[in-house]
Write a protein that holds these residues in place. Sequence first.
Motif, PDB file in Angstrom:
ATOM      1  N   LYS A  71       0.837  -1.208   0.000  1.00 48.51           N
ATOM      2  CA  LYS A  71       0.000   0.000   0.000  1.00 48.51           C
ATOM      3  C   LYS A  71       0.867   1.251   0.000  1.00 48.51           C
ATOM      4  O   LYS A  71       0.564   2.234  -0.691  1.00 48.51           O
ATOM      5  CB  LYS A  71      -0.942  -0.002   1.210  1.00 48.51           C
ATOM      6  N   SER A  72       1.939   1.211   0.769  1.00 46.43           N
ATOM      7  CA  SER A  72       2.849   2.350   0.817  1.00 46.43           C
ATOM      8  C   SER A  72       3.506   2.570  -0.544  1.00 46.43           C
ATOM      9  O   SER A  72       3.673   3.706  -0.995  1.00 46.43           O
ATOM     10  CB  SER A  72       3.920   2.122   1.879  1.00 46.43           C
ATOM     11  N   GLY A  73       3.833   1.459  -1.217  1.00 45.31           N
ATOM     12  CA  GLY A  73       4.428   1.558  -2.538  1.00 45.31           C
ATOM     13  C   GLY A  73       3.462   2.147  -3.557  1.00 45.31           C
ATOM     14  O   GLY A  73       3.860   2.950  -4.408  1.00 45.31           O
ATOM     15  N   ILE A  74       2.191   1.756  -3.464  1.00 41.33           N
ATOM     16  CA  ILE A  74       1.172   2.317  -4.358  1.00 41.33           C
ATOM     17  C   ILE A  74       1.042   3.814  -4.117  1.00 41.33           C
ATOM     18  O   ILE A  74       0.973   4.611  -5.055  1.00 41.33           O
ATOM     19  CB  ILE A  74      -0.184   1.625  -4.137  1.00 41.33           C
ATOM     20  N   ARG A  75       1.006   4.211  -2.849  1.00 42.15           N
ATOM     21  CA  ARG A  75       0.883   5.629  -2.499  1.00 42.15           C
ATOM     22  C   ARG A  75       2.079   6.428  -3.043  1.00 42.15           C
ATOM     23  O   ARG A  75       1.905   7.498  -3.629  1.00 42.15           O
ATOM     24  CB  ARG A  75       0.779   5.779  -0.985  1.00 42.15           C
ATOM     25  N   ASP A  76       3.281   5.889  -2.848  1.00 43.54           N
ATOM     26  CA  ASP A  76       4.484   6.585  -3.314  1.00 43.54           C
ATOM     27  C   ASP A  76       4.509   6.687  -4.841  1.00 43.54           C
ATOM     28  O   ASP A  76       4.941   7.710  -5.394  1.00 43.54           O
ATOM     29  CB  ASP A  76       5.746   5.855  -2.830  1.00 43.54           C
ATOM     30  N   LEU A  77       4.037   5.626  -5.510  1.00 39.43           N
ATOM     31  CA  LEU A  77       4.023   5.645  -6.972  1.00 39.43           C
ATOM     32  C   LEU A  77       3.066   6.709  -7.491  1.00 39.43           C
ATOM     33  O   LEU A  77       3.419   7.503  -8.380  1.00 39.43           O
ATOM     34  CB  LEU A  77       3.598   4.269  -7.502  1.00 39.43           C
ATOM     35  N   VAL A  78       1.852   6.743  -6.928  1.00 38.10           N
ATOM     36  CA  VAL A  78       0.842   7.684  -7.410  1.00 38.10           C
ATOM     37  C   VAL A  78       1.246   9.122  -7.117  1.00 38.10           C
ATOM     38  O   VAL A  78       1.204   9.989  -7.994  1.00 38.10           O
ATOM     39  CB  VAL A  78      -0.533   7.371  -6.781  1.00 38.10           C
ATOM     40  N   LEU A  79       1.655   9.376  -5.879  1.00 34.56           N
ATOM     41  CA  LEU A  79       1.965  10.749  -5.477  1.00 34.56           C
ATOM     42  C   LEU A  79       3.352  11.194  -5.940  1.00 34.56           C
ATOM     43  O   LEU A  79       3.552  12.352  -6.299  1.00 34.56           O
ATOM     44  CB  LEU A  79       1.867  10.885  -3.958  1.00 34.56           C
ATOM     45  N   GLY A  80       4.303  10.254  -5.930  1.00 33.54           N
ATOM     46  CA  GLY A  80       5.676  10.617  -6.264  1.00 33.54           C
ATOM     47  C   GLY A  80       5.956  10.663  -7.747  1.00 33.54           C
ATOM     48  O   GLY A  80       6.796  11.449  -8.199  1.00 33.54           O
ATOM     49  N   GLU A  81       5.256   9.830  -8.513  1.00 34.70           N
ATOM     50  CA  GLU A  81       5.537   9.758  -9.945  1.00 34.70           C
ATOM     51  C   GLU A  81       4.410  10.345 -10.798  1.00 34.70           C
ATOM     52  O   GLU A  81       4.641  11.187 -11.653  1.00 34.70           O
ATOM     53  CB  GLU A  81       5.780   8.290 -10.352  1.00 34.70           C
ATOM     54  N   LEU A  82       3.180   9.896 -10.542  1.00 31.36           N
ATOM     55  CA  LEU A  82       2.069  10.325 -11.397  1.00 31.36           C
ATOM     56  C   LEU A  82       1.583  11.726 -11.061  1.00 31.36           C
ATOM     57  O   LEU A  82       1.269  12.521 -11.954  1.00 31.36           O
ATOM     58  CB  LEU A  82       0.909   9.326 -11.281  1.00 31.36           C
ATOM     59  N   PHE A  83       1.479  12.033  -9.754  1.00 31.55           N
ATOM     60  CA  PHE A  83       0.934  13.322  -9.335  1.00 31.55           C
ATOM     61  C   PHE A  83       1.940  14.113  -8.509  1.00 31.55           C
ATOM     62  O   PHE A  83       1.608  14.667  -7.471  1.00 31.55           O
ATOM     63  CB  PHE A  83      -0.365  13.120  -8.542  1.00 31.55           C
ATOM     64  N   SER A  84       3.161  14.149  -8.985  1.00 30.36           N
ATOM     65  CA  SER A  84       4.168  14.993  -8.329  1.00 30.36           C
ATOM     66  C   SER A  84       3.849  16.451  -8.639  1.00 30.36           C
ATOM     67  O   SER A  84       3.107  16.764  -9.584  1.00 30.36           O
ATOM     68  CB  SER A  84       5.568  14.633  -8.834  1.00 30.36           C
ATOM     69  N   ASN A  85       4.391  17.358  -7.838  1.00 32.48           N
ATOM     70  CA  ASN A  85       4.174  18.797  -8.084  1.00 32.48           C
ATOM     71  C   ASN A  85       4.622  19.186  -9.492  1.00 32.48           C
ATOM     72  O   ASN A  85       3.973  19.987 -10.171  1.00 32.48           O
ATOM     73  CB  ASN A  85       4.940  19.627  -7.046  1.00 32.48           C
ATOM     74  N   LYS A  86       5.726  18.589  -9.931  1.00 32.62           N
ATOM     75  CA  LYS A  86       6.255  18.907 -11.262  1.00 32.62           C
ATOM     76  C   LYS A  86       5.271  18.484 -12.354  1.00 32.62           C
ATOM     77  O   LYS A  86       5.002  19.240 -13.295  1.00 32.62           O
ATOM     78  CB  LYS A  86       7.603  18.194 -11.457  1.00 32.62           C
ATOM     79  N   ASN A  87       4.719  17.252 -12.228  1.00 32.25           N
ATOM     80  CA  ASN A  87       3.798  16.759 -13.249  1.00 32.25           C
ATOM     81  C   ASN A  87       2.498  17.568 -13.271  1.00 32.25           C
ATOM     82  O   ASN A  87       1.927  17.820 -14.339  1.00 32.25           O
ATOM     83  CB  ASN A  87       3.481  15.283 -13.002  1.00 32.25           C
ATOM     84  N   ILE A  88       2.016  17.953 -12.083  1.00 33.23           N
ATOM     85  CA  ILE A  88       0.789  18.752 -12.016  1.00 33.23           C
ATOM     86  C   ILE A  88       1.018  20.119 -12.660  1.00 33.23           C
ATOM     87  O   ILE A  88       0.177  20.608 -13.425  1.00 33.23           O
ATOM     88  CB  ILE A  88       0.326  18.903 -10.563  1.00 33.23           C
TER      89      ILE A  88
END
Length: 229
Positions: A71-88
Amino acid sequence: MSKSLITNLISAFFILIGLLFQNEYSNTFYSIGFFALSGSLTNWLAIQMLFEKVPLLYGSGVILDRFIDIKSGIRDLVLGELFSNKNIDQFFHKSDLSPDKIYEKVDFEKLFIGLLDAIESSKLGPMLSMIGGREALLPMKEPVINKLKKIIKEKIESIFEHNDESNFTSNIRDGIQKALNQKLDELNPIDVKIIIENMIRKHLGWLVVWGGFFGGLFGLVFSSISLFI
């Protein structure tokens, strides 16, 4: 019939041929079948150990045991890679997000019709029908739409004025994080196992197939070497 079962049946068939028909090729058939069966069963057991607890086998049921890390890995993937501040930031820059762009997408004609529908279905409906129905309000269309335009434009500009770019991005990310955390917190170990199992188990059947294939290949090599020893 599953790929795993077909592979095991073929392997068992080679073993059976080697045992029943005694000739110069018996050992070759037996070796191919035995090595293939051991390879496919080993890979099948490894797959089972990912998803289920196997008695006496330490490390089995790894997905059930490590569901918090998953679950922690899923959270890190979504927030860290898909919805990072840079990507937004990149998304909104490419989208050319601005008050004027949002304002242009508002369908004021539809808003006015929705307003008429709301009045007709409210307690004012009978009173409206007494003075000619919704047609009686049509002359008010232009001033009402102009007023709506002014209110909505002021509201949109106010949102952008009180939220600088970094704060706007942060608010979006915080909203995503809150929704994601809420959903992940609802998941228990069985839920996580089912999600991962649904995604990959049907593809893992090929591990059994290739285990049987390479096991049989090694059996053929072993049998060939045995002939020269």
